[in-house]
Design a protein around this motif. Structure first.
Motif, PDB file in Angstrom:
ATOM      1  N   VAL A  77       0.938  -1.333  -0.066  1.00 21.90           N
ATOM      2  CA  VAL A  77      -0.054   0.164   0.061  1.00 21.90           C
ATOM      3  C   VAL A  77       0.957   1.267   0.085  1.00 21.90           C
ATOM      4  CG1 VAL A  77      -1.951  -1.052   1.218  1.00 21.90           C
ATOM      5  CG2 VAL A  77      -0.144   0.025   2.447  1.00 21.90           C
ATOM      6  N   ASP A  78       0.205   2.448  -0.500  1.00 16.60           N
ATOM      7  CA  ASP A  78       1.140   3.730  -0.622  1.00 16.60           C
ATOM      8  C   ASP A  78       1.919   4.098   0.758  1.00 16.60           C
ATOM      9  OD1 ASP A  78       0.087   3.774  -3.028  1.00 16.60           O
ATOM     10  OD2 ASP A  78      -1.618   5.182  -2.614  1.00 16.60           O
ATOM     11  N   SER A  79       1.342   3.678   1.854  1.00 15.77           N
ATOM     12  CA  SER A  79       2.143   3.948   3.144  1.00 15.77           C
ATOM     13  C   SER A  79       3.279   3.297   3.464  1.00 15.77           C
ATOM     14  CB  SER A  79       1.140   3.918   4.660  1.00 15.77           C
ATOM     15  OG  SER A  79       0.808   2.421   4.386  1.00 15.77           O
ATOM     16  N   GLY A  80       3.391   2.119   2.467  1.00 21.26           N
ATOM     17  CA  GLY A  80       4.805   1.351   2.868  1.00 21.26           C
ATOM     18  C   GLY A  80       4.291  -0.162   3.491  1.00 21.26           C
ATOM     19  N   GLY A  81       3.279  -0.280   3.750  1.00 20.35           N
ATOM     20  CA  GLY A  81       2.756  -1.376   4.508  1.00 20.35           C
ATOM     21  C   GLY A  81       2.447  -2.533   3.374  1.00 20.35           C
ATOM     22  N   VAL A  82       1.722  -3.431   4.135  1.00 21.18           N
ATOM     23  CA  VAL A  82       1.128  -4.581   3.074  1.00 21.18           C
ATOM     24  C   VAL A  82      -0.308  -4.861   3.525  1.00 21.18           C
ATOM     25  CG1 VAL A  82       3.402  -5.609   2.443  1.00 21.18           C
ATOM     26  CG2 VAL A  82       2.221  -6.232   4.482  1.00 21.18           C
ATOM     27  N   LYS A  83      -1.322  -5.134   2.612  1.00 21.99           N
ATOM     28  CA  LYS A  83      -2.458  -5.389   3.027  1.00 21.99           C
ATOM     29  C   LYS A  83      -2.771  -6.972   2.152  1.00 21.99           C
ATOM     30  CE  LYS A  83      -7.072  -3.596   2.226  1.00 21.99           C
ATOM     31  NZ  LYS A  83      -7.978  -2.428   1.525  1.00 21.99           N
ATOM     32  N   LEU A  84      -3.502  -7.674   3.009  1.00 25.70           N
ATOM     33  CA  LEU A  84      -4.010  -8.999   2.608  1.00 25.70           C
ATOM     34  C   LEU A  84      -4.788  -8.772   1.135  1.00 25.70           C
ATOM     35  CD1 LEU A  84      -4.261 -11.980   3.152  1.00 25.70           C
ATOM     36  CD2 LEU A  84      -6.674 -11.497   4.058  1.00 25.70           C
ATOM     37  N   ASN A  85      -4.356  -9.643   0.263  1.00 26.64           N
ATOM     38  CA  ASN A  85      -4.824  -9.481  -1.244  1.00 26.64           C
ATOM     39  C   ASN A  85      -5.949 -10.810  -1.305  1.00 26.64           C
ATOM     40  OD1 ASN A  85      -5.518  -8.851  -4.088  1.00 26.64           O
ATOM     41  ND2 ASN A  85      -3.864 -10.540  -4.589  1.00 26.64           N
ATOM     42  N   ARG A  86      -5.277 -11.994  -1.020  1.00 21.91           N
ATOM     43  CA  ARG A  86      -6.249 -13.160  -1.035  1.00 21.91           C
ATOM     44  C   ARG A  86      -5.791 -14.099  -0.124  1.00 21.91           C
ATOM     45  NH1 ARG A  86      -4.362 -14.421  -5.797  1.00 21.91           N
ATOM     46  NH2 ARG A  86      -5.897 -13.429  -6.831  1.00 21.91           N
ATOM     47  N   ARG A  87      -6.857 -14.500   0.422  1.00 24.17           N
ATOM     48  CA  ARG A  87      -6.899 -15.274   1.722  1.00 24.17           C
ATOM     49  C   ARG A  87      -6.360 -16.614   1.357  1.00 24.17           C
ATOM     50  NH1 ARG A  87      -9.192 -12.871   6.229  1.00 24.17           N
ATOM     51  NH2 ARG A  87     -10.807 -11.152   5.614  1.00 24.17           N
ATOM     52  N   GLY A  88      -5.760 -17.408   2.328  1.00 27.62           N
ATOM     53  CA  GLY A  88      -5.200 -18.678   2.080  1.00 27.62           C
ATOM     54  C   GLY A  88      -6.158 -19.895   2.431  1.00 27.62           C
ATOM     55  N   VAL A  89      -5.791 -20.767   1.919  1.00 34.09           N
ATOM     56  CA  VAL A  89      -6.910 -21.832   2.214  1.00 34.09           C
ATOM     57  C   VAL A  89      -6.009 -23.186   2.481  1.00 34.09           C
ATOM     58  CG1 VAL A  89      -8.855 -21.027   1.037  1.00 34.09           C
ATOM     59  CG2 VAL A  89      -7.117 -22.784  -0.069  1.00 34.09           C
ATOM     60  N   ILE A  90      -6.742 -24.093   3.027  1.00 36.84           N
ATOM     61  CA  ILE A  90      -6.376 -25.676   2.883  1.00 36.84           C
ATOM     62  C   ILE A  90      -7.011 -26.564   1.820  1.00 36.84           C
ATOM     63  CG2 ILE A  90      -6.044 -28.117   4.059  1.00 36.84           C
ATOM     64  CD1 ILE A  90      -4.167 -25.927   5.369  1.00 36.84           C
ATOM     65  N   MET A  91      -6.178 -26.679   0.716  1.00 32.23           N
ATOM     66  CA  MET A  91      -6.835 -27.275  -0.464  1.00 32.23           C
ATOM     67  C   MET A  91      -6.542 -28.510  -0.477  1.00 32.23           C
ATOM     68  SD  MET A  91      -8.276 -27.057  -3.126  1.00 32.23           S
ATOM     69  CE  MET A  91      -8.150 -25.296  -3.628  1.00 32.23           C
ATOM     70  N   LEU A  92      -7.880 -29.450  -0.466  1.00 35.95           N
ATOM     71  CA  LEU A  92      -8.108 -30.904  -0.551  1.00 35.95           C
ATOM     72  C   LEU A  92      -8.338 -31.134  -1.939  1.00 35.95           C
ATOM     73  CD1 LEU A  92     -10.698 -31.423   2.439  1.00 35.95           C
ATOM     74  CD2 LEU A  92      -8.217 -31.373   2.633  1.00 35.95           C
ATOM     75  N   THR A  93      -7.654 -32.209  -2.266  1.00 41.99           N
ATOM     76  CA  THR A  93      -7.808 -32.649  -3.784  1.00 41.99           C
ATOM     77  C   THR A  93      -8.091 -34.382  -3.541  1.00 41.99           C
ATOM     78  OG1 THR A  93      -6.048 -31.132  -4.446  1.00 41.99           O
ATOM     79  CG2 THR A  93      -6.687 -33.097  -5.991  1.00 41.99           C
ATOM     80  N   PHE A  94      -9.272 -34.512  -4.236  1.00 43.50           N
ATOM     81  CA  PHE A  94      -9.707 -36.059  -4.162  1.00 43.50           C
ATOM     82  C   PHE A  94      -9.414 -36.369  -5.799  1.00 43.50           C
ATOM     83  CE2 PHE A  94     -11.821 -34.143  -1.039  1.00 43.50           C
ATOM     84  CZ  PHE A  94     -12.002 -35.036   0.030  1.00 43.50           C
ATOM     85  N   TRP A  95      -9.153 -37.547  -6.180  1.00 39.87           N
ATOM     86  CA  TRP A  95      -9.051 -38.456  -7.471  1.00 39.87           C
ATOM     87  C   TRP A  95      -9.663 -39.831  -7.159  1.00 39.87           C
ATOM     88  CZ3 TRP A  95      -4.915 -36.563  -4.753  1.00 39.87           C
ATOM     89  CH2 TRP A  95      -4.076 -37.359  -4.637  1.00 39.87           C
ATOM     90  N   PRO A  96     -10.070 -40.349  -8.163  1.00 39.42           N
ATOM     91  CA  PRO A  96     -10.553 -41.692  -8.345  1.00 39.42           C
ATOM     92  C   PRO A  96      -9.556 -42.880  -8.414  1.00 39.42           C
ATOM     93  CG  PRO A  96     -11.240 -40.745 -10.260  1.00 39.42           C
ATOM     94  CD  PRO A  96     -10.594 -39.758  -9.628  1.00 39.42           C
ATOM     95  N   SER A  97      -9.888 -44.089  -8.074  1.00 37.86           N
ATOM     96  CA  SER A  97      -8.953 -45.056  -8.354  1.00 37.86           C
ATOM     97  C   SER A  97      -9.646 -45.756  -9.790  1.00 37.86           C
ATOM     98  CB  SER A  97      -9.226 -46.093  -7.313  1.00 37.86           C
ATOM     99  OG  SER A  97      -8.543 -47.344  -7.683  1.00 37.86           O
ATOM    100  N   VAL A  98      -8.853 -46.223 -10.321  1.00 38.52           N
ATOM    101  CA  VAL A  98      -8.952 -46.772 -11.920  1.00 38.52           C
ATOM    102  C   VAL A  98      -8.424 -48.363 -11.905  1.00 38.52           C
ATOM    103  CG1 VAL A  98      -9.344 -44.454 -13.174  1.00 38.52           C
ATOM    104  CG2 VAL A  98      -7.193 -45.738 -13.007  1.00 38.52           C
ATOM    105  N   GLY A  99      -8.063 -48.632 -10.691  1.00 37.72           N
ATOM    106  CA  GLY A  99      -7.282 -49.974 -10.750  1.00 37.72           C
ATOM    107  C   GLY A  99      -6.508 -50.166  -9.654  1.00 37.72           C
ATOM    108  N   GLU A 100      -5.991 -51.099  -9.359  1.00 40.15           N
ATOM    109  CA  GLU A 100      -5.039 -51.492  -8.049  1.00 40.15           C
ATOM    110  C   GLU A 100      -3.942 -50.490  -7.958  1.00 40.15           C
ATOM    111  OE1 GLU A 100      -2.963 -55.246  -5.775  1.00 40.15           O
ATOM    112  OE2 GLU A 100      -3.690 -55.511  -7.600  1.00 40.15           O
ATOM    113  N   ARG A 101      -3.990 -49.795  -7.269  1.00 39.98           N
ATOM    114  CA  ARG A 101      -2.826 -48.788  -6.932  1.00 39.98           C
ATOM    115  C   ARG A 101      -2.542 -47.779  -8.133  1.00 39.98           C
ATOM    116  NH1 ARG A 101      -0.007 -53.360  -4.716  1.00 39.98           N
ATOM    117  NH2 ARG A 101      -0.067 -53.476  -2.359  1.00 39.98           N
TER     118      ARG A 101
END
Length: 238
Positions: free
Chosen positions: A82-106
């Motif tokens: 920011v113009d004052s020289g500090g910083v401001k939050l732009n985009r919040r963080g998350v814990i991302m979970l990703t799921f994907w399916p099995s199509v065979g053994e392992r």
């Protein structure tokens, strides 16, 4: 006890596209073990003065089971100067979970993955769960518009009847594409303990609070356009 959360997520909550690792051939991820563990505070760093991207660290905590796989990793917030020289939050963080399916053994199909981004409050619900508690979270990108319900995701965490762990399930209904995807991954008490501990560690980082004591500041850009979009993937891209 059932904890329920409803969240409207902006489509511009950008996140990275790939989860690299050994055993990726085409769209099929092959593993010879059931659980592959790793975790770190992942940073998509944009250095303001140089405009250069620092190297990414890929260290998800992953659980591979018979019908589907699940991985979790933090996505840190970004900041603007920011113009004052500090910083401001732009985009919040998350814990991302990703799921994907099995199509065979392992064998797992990475191209059919689905994402679910846990907010700080949802992370708090998960880490405060008791052994008999359940949690359920609902996401709808158009919740406040006339398109509400066209695409919706629900994540549920329910304990096993014998107390040996939890079932973590993701349901994704897309009425536009006429698809209905569902993933269920059973996790042991040990695996859930790892997730709870790691999520607790990551929580202040996805909130950006670690930046009060962690200098120099990283993940800072002079404008949102400094964030490199091609290396990131939003939950609603899936």
């Amino acid at each position: 006890m059932l904890k329920v959360s409803r969240l409207l997520l902006p489509r511009d909550q950008l996140l990275h596209k790939k989860l690299p690792g050994e055993g990726v051939t085409g769209s099929i991820w092959q593993r010879t073990i059931n659980t592959f563990a790793g975790f770190s505070t992942v940073r998509q760093n944009v250095v303001a003065d140089a405009g250069k991207r620092e190297g990414r660290v890929f260290a998800p905590y992953s659980v591979f089971k018979g019908k589907a796989a699940l991985s979790a990793e933090p996505r840190l917030p970004t900041f603007n100067r920011v113009d004052s020289g500090g910083v401001k939050l732009n985009r919040r963080g998350v814990i991302m979970l990703t799921f994907w399916p099995s199509v065979g053994e392992r064998k797992y199909d990475w191209e059919k993955r689905q994402l679910f981004a846990l907010s700080a409050t949802e992370v708090g619900s998960l880490i405060s769960m008791g052994t008999r508690d359940s949690s359920e979270f609902f996401h709808d990108p158009s919740m406040l518009s006339s398109n509400a319900g066209q695409v919706r995701k629900s994540l549920s965490i329910k304990p096993n009847a014998d107390g040996s762990g939890y079932f973590i399930s993701l349901s994704v209904v897309n009425n536009n594409l006429k698809t209905n995807d569902r993933f269920t991954v059973p996790v042991t008490t040990a695996e859930f303990a790892v997730m709870r501990t790691a999520f607790s560690f990551a929580l202040p980082h996805i909130m950006g609070w670690d930046r009060f004591t962690n200098r120099p500041l990283e993940s800072i850009s002079q404008s949102p356009s400094k964030v490199v979009p091609q290396l990131m993937e939003a939950e609603w891209d899936r």
